[in-house]
Design an enzyme around this catalytic site. Structure first.
Site, short mmCIF file in Angstrom:
data_model
loop_
_atom_site.label_atom_id
_atom_site.label_comp_id
_atom_site.label_asym_id
_atom_site.label_seq_id
_atom_site.Cartn_x
_atom_site.Cartn_y
_atom_site.Cartn_z
N TYR A 100 19.62 -16.07 9.98
CA TYR A 100 18.85 -14.91 9.59
C TYR A 100 19.79 -14.02 8.76
CZ TYR A 100 14.83 -16.02 12.59
OH TYR A 100 13.71 -16.61 13.14
N ARG A 128 13.04 -22.54 27.05
CA ARG A 128 11.99 -23.55 27.12
C ARG A 128 11.52 -23.83 28.54
NH1 ARG A 128 14.86 -28.29 23.82
NH2 ARG A 128 16.65 -27.27 24.80
N GLN A 181 14.63 -7.85 20.93
CA GLN A 181 15.51 -8.51 19.97
C GLN A 181 15.24 -7.93 18.58
OE1 GLN A 181 14.92 -12.57 18.22
NE2 GLN A 181 16.64 -13.09 19.55
#
Length: 389
Positions: A171, A347, A101
Site C-alpha cells: 500500500y 482466516r 486500521q
C-alpha cells in the site's frame, strides 16, 4: 528464565488493557457498499468479540477517498462517525476493544472503481486495474500524511481504543519502502532513511494527533515476497527507527504484496478460478489467462511468519503481534514463549468466530479452517468462509 505470559490473561497495550492477548486481525469485510458502516459490518465484528477476542480490528479505514482499494471501502470522514460509534459500542458491549486500521492504498487502489487517481512512489503499472499509476507529488505525500492524523482523531471520536497504521502489502507507505516500487531521486527515494520517511512521518503525525488517548499499532511488512522488494534486513532497521521515534506502542508483523504477490501473505491454496469469477471484465479474462503467474500457491504451515518475526523480536523491545497461522492454543503458547506479547488471527475466525472461547474452554480445540483461501475472493461480496452456510 521468566515464565511466559498466559495468552488468556489481561494485557496492557499502550494506554489500554485488553482482556486477553488475542487480536482479530484486519480482514477487509466487503460490507460497506456506500463507504459507511452497515449493520452487516457491525455483526461481522460483534461475533468474534462475543467469541472471545481481546480486540477486533476494523479494516480498511482509508485516510482519503483515493486511498480506497475500491469505491465501497470505508474512508474516514465526519459522516462516518455515527456508524463507527455504533460499531465500537457493539464491540465494547461484548467485552472486547476496537481498533481501526488506518492507511492509504496507494498503488493498490483501483482508480476505475473509485474514480480518483491511484498514487505510487513512481509511475508504474497496476496489474489489478490494468492501468498506469501516477507518481505521487510532494504535495500528495504531505496531504496524505496529514490525513493520517485527521483519520486518527476521527477514530478517537468514534470510540476506538486503538488505531493500526497500515505499513504493509505495498500500500502507499509500504510501496515507498520498496526498492522495486520506489525509484524516486528526491528525499523520499534512494536510501532506506529516505524511503522510510513516509512511514515515520505518518506514525509521528498519528501520535501527535491522538497523544496517549488510544493505543497505536503499526502493521509492518517484513518481506514483500517480490524479487528486489522490501525484505527482512531493512524491515529490522525500520522497526528500530519506529521504536526510536516512540511513535507506536506495538508492531504487527506481516508480509506479501497485494499488488505483486498477494498469496505470499496467506499461504495455502491459490483460488485462481474463484478470483476470476469475482472480477469484472476485462480483469476476469486477465486473471483467467495469467492468474497463475500472479496468484501463487505457497505451502501452509502453522506459525508461518515466526521465522521472520524472530529476527524483529531479537532487534527491538517494542511489543510485537505475531500473525500468520495462529490457529490453536499450542501456537499461541509458542508465540508467548518466543517473546511475542500478542497474537493475531484472521482466516480461522471467518470459519469460527467463537474459536477463541472454544480454545479457552478446551485447550486441545483445533481450528476447522483448511486454508483453501476461497474466502479471499469473497471480499468483493462480503468476506466469509465458503464452507459455512
Amino acid at each position: 528464565m521468566t515464565t511466559p505470559p498466559d495468552v488468556f490473561a489481561p494485557a496492557t497495550l499502550g494506554p489500554i488493557t485488553l482482556r486477553n492477548r488475542i487480536i482479530k486481525s484486519a480482514t477487509f469485510e466487503g460490507r460497506t457498499p456506500d463507504a459507511l458502516v452497515t449493520d452487516e459490518l457491525i455483526e461481522f465484528h460483534r461475533r468474534p468479540a462475543a467469541g472471545g477476542v481481546g480486540m477486533s480490528t476494523v479494516a480498511y479505514c482509508a485516510v482519503a477517498p483515493e486511498g480506497r482499494t475500491e469505491r465501497g471501502q470505508l474512508w474516514m470522514r465526519p459522516d462516518a462517525v455515527p456508524g463507527l460509534r455504533r460499531l465500537t459500542d457493539a464491540i465494547h458491549a461484548e467485552g472486547a476493544a476496537a481498533s481501526a486500521q488506518l492507511g492509504h492504498a496507494g498503488p493498490v487502489a483501483n482508480e476505475k472503481s473509485t474514480g480518483l487517481p491511484a498514487l505510487a512512489p513512481s509511475r508504474s503499472f497496476n496489474p489489478l486495474s490494468m492501468r498506469m499509476i501516477r507518481s505521487a507529488t510532494t504535495a500528495d505525500i504531505t496531504r496524505i500524511t496529514a490525513a493520517h492524523g485527521t483519520a486518527a482523531r476521527l477514530a478517537v471520536e468514534s470510540g476506538f481504543d486503538a488505531v493500526e497504521i497500515h505499513f504493509g502489502h505495498n500500500y502507499f507507505a509500504s510501496a515507498f519502502l520498496s526498492p522495486k516500487l520506489n525509484r524516486r531521486t528526491d528525499c523520499y527515494g534512494g536510501s532506506l532513511e529516505n524511503r522510510a520517511r513516509v512511514v515515520r512521518d505518518a506514525a509521528r503525525t498519528v501520535r501527535d494527533a491522538v497523544g496517549g488517548r488510544v493505543a497505536i499499532l503499526a502493521k509492518l511488512n517484513m518481506d514483500d515476497g517480490v524479487p528486489g522488494g522490501f525484505w527482512l534486513d531493512e524491515a529490522i532497521q525500520v522497526a528500530r527507527l519506529l521504536e526510536h521515534d516512540g511513535s507506536v506502542d506495538a508492531l504487527e508483523l506481516t508480509m506479501g504484496s497485494s499488488l505483486l504477490n498477494p498469496m505470499y501473505l496467506f499461504k495455502g491454496d491459490a483460488p485462481v478460478r474463484e478470483f476470476a469469477a469475482a472480477m469484472p471484465q476485462p480483469v476476469r479474462l486477465g486473471v483467467q489467462l495469467a492468474g497463475k503467474s500472479l496468484i501463487h500457491a505457497y505451502p501452509y504451515r502453522d506459525l508461518f511468519m515466526l521465522e521472520h518475526a524472530r529476527q524483529i523480536r531479537a532487534a527491538v523491545a517494542l511489543p510485537l503481534v505475531l500473525l500468520g497461522g495462529v490457529t490453536d492454543r499450542a501456537g499461541m503458547d509458542t508465540a508467548m514463549a518466543e517473546g511475542f506479547e500478542f497474537v493475531a488471527m484472521a482466516r480461522a475466525l471467518l470459519r469460527e468466530p467463537d474459536l477463541v472461547n472454544r480454545i479457552r474452554a478446551e485447550s486441545r480445540t483445533q481450528s476447522l479452517c483448511i486454508h483453501c483461501n476461497k474466502c479471499m475472493p469473497t471480499i468483493f461480496s462480503g468476506a466469509r468462509c465458503v464452507l459455512v452456510d
